[in-house]
Enzyme design. Structure first.
Site, PDB file in Angstrom:
ATOM      1  N   CYS A  87       0.810  -1.227   0.000  1.00  0.00           N
ATOM      2  CA  CYS A  87       0.000   0.000   0.000  1.00  0.00           C
ATOM      3  C   CYS A  87       0.842   1.276   0.000  1.00  0.00           C
ATOM      4  CB  CYS A  87      -0.947   0.022   1.192  1.00  0.00           C
ATOM      5  SG  CYS A  87      -2.149  -1.309   1.195  1.00  0.00           S
ATOM      6  N   HIS A 320      -9.499   2.559  -2.537  1.00  0.00           N
ATOM      7  CA  HIS A 320      -8.103   2.270  -2.221  1.00  0.00           C
ATOM      8  C   HIS A 320      -7.487   1.384  -3.304  1.00  0.00           C
ATOM      9  CE1 HIS A 320      -4.508   1.402  -0.121  1.00  0.00           C
ATOM     10  NE2 HIS A 320      -4.952   0.573   0.818  1.00  0.00           N
TER      11      HIS A 320
END
Length: 368
Positions: A87, A320
């Site tokens: 991430c 996301h």
């Protein structure tokens, strides 16, 4: 004062963020990455580009940086590379590119791209599996949902507090969209020009069942898996307007509680930059889960509703796209500070917590 060697982000764009399987479902890594890379090169005045570095998590094959460079029309002589820090990949790619710019004074493009919709299925001996491990045998290796629930229990975070965090993110995103604050940063891909923000309110959030028995994390307090891309153009020191990189940090933390990594990274990056927390005008911290966001802010001594943090909504509302989200954070800082006319000397921080127990953060300063 900005160092004479600090590279400067002079252009920043992103695609709209779409939910996996929806608006950008047919846009692969090359199409998504190529669109944002082409946009930032044009915005920067089309300088010669030494390299294109793109973060990515899902490993679609090939080289996302090279694919993006070619799809952007930069020509076969412009190379490309890829970074996988899960991430934190998009932000890590920007930091790597900035270091190279500082070294040789040549322009680069960096960011992140993720097409969860078109990512290949991973398998071992013909058996598909959901994800690669974040940590090897002998270490805690929770998936991110489990890690968020464990963190909520560890910190004693109530369901109501998490719901309020998610509701606030959605409300801020809706207000930003209505006011047109996101338009200038978004590049249309496949006709998609707006984020597929859900706009979830308190009533809906309250009805959602916990994802684990006796738990507090719900689908509403978890980000949606997304497709999207973001990129920035990085110029050598001396650029007239943009965000100068003042400090950065990548840190490790307990793999059992990976959600708190951003807090430690922000502290380290601020120390590297010689900047105090109170001096920061804008924070963009990737909101993977409400529990994770609250835990990070709490460790930094910031209130859940600090108006400087994800002021136009964060990943809880917008989505996301894993490998792109860290770069999306930098694009958002660019809009909130440079496009919005913040004065020279204003500071912004971009950060993300990372599966496996990592944190990454960068401190930028407006130059004009």
């Amino acid at each position: 004062m900005v160092s004479v060697t600090d590279p400067v982000v002079v252009a920043a764009r992103r695609s709209a963020l779409a939910v996996r399987g929806r608006g950008l479902a047919r846009a692969d890594v090359a199409r998504l990455g190529g669109a944002v890379v082409a946009a930032v090169v044009a915005d920067a005045g089309a300088p010669p580009i030494a390299d294109v570095v793109m973060g990515n998590c899902m490993g679609p094959g090939g080289n996302p940086g090279r694919l993006s460079a070619l799809a952007a029309g930069l020509g076969p002589t412009v190379p490309g590379g890829a970074v996988d820090r899960q991430c934190g990949s998009g932000l890590s790619a920007i930091l790597d590119a900035a270091l190279a710019v500082r070294t040789d004074g040549r322009h680069r493009v960096a960011g992140g791209v993720e097409s969860a919709s078109t990512a290949p299925v991973r398998s071992i001996d013909g058996t598909a599996y959901a994800r690669a491990p974040f940590a090897p045998a002998g270490f805690a290796d929770p998936d991110m949902l489990r890690a968020a629930e464990d963190l909520a229990r560890h910190d004693g975070l109530t369901r109501a507090r998490q719901d309020a965090c998610a509701e606030r993110s959605h409300a801020r995103a809706a207000a930003a969209r209505s006011a047109g604050r996101l338009v200038a940063e978004i590049v249309a891909v496949d006709g998609v020009r707006e984020d597929e923000a859900a706009g979830t309110g308190a009533t809906v959030l309250a009805r959602l069942a916990p994802l684990f028995p006796g738990g507090t994390v719900t689908a509403g307090t978890s980000t949606r898996i997304g497709d999207g891309a973001a990129a920035v153009a990085i110029a050598p020191a001396g650029a007239a307007t943009g965000l100068a990189l003042r400090g950065s940090a990548v840190v490790g933390c307990d793999p059992a509680l990976p959600g708190v990594g951003a807090a430690f990274a922000v502290e380290a990056a601020l120390t590297d930059a010689g900047v105090e927390l109170v001096e920061v005008a804008a924070f963009e911290i990737v909101e993977a889960f409400a529990a994770q966001s609250i835990a990070v802010l709490s460790r930094l001594g910031l209130a859940d509703d600090d108006p400087r943090v994800c002021a136009d909504g964060g990943a809880l509302a917008l989505g996301h796209p894993w490998g792109a989200s860290g770069a999306v954070a930098v694009v958002r800082l660019f809009s909130r500070l440079v496009r919005a006319g913040a004065p020279a000397g204003a500071y912004g921080v971009a950060a993300a917590s990372v599966g496996g127990g990592l944190g990454i953060a960068a401190v930028f300063e407006v130059v004009r």
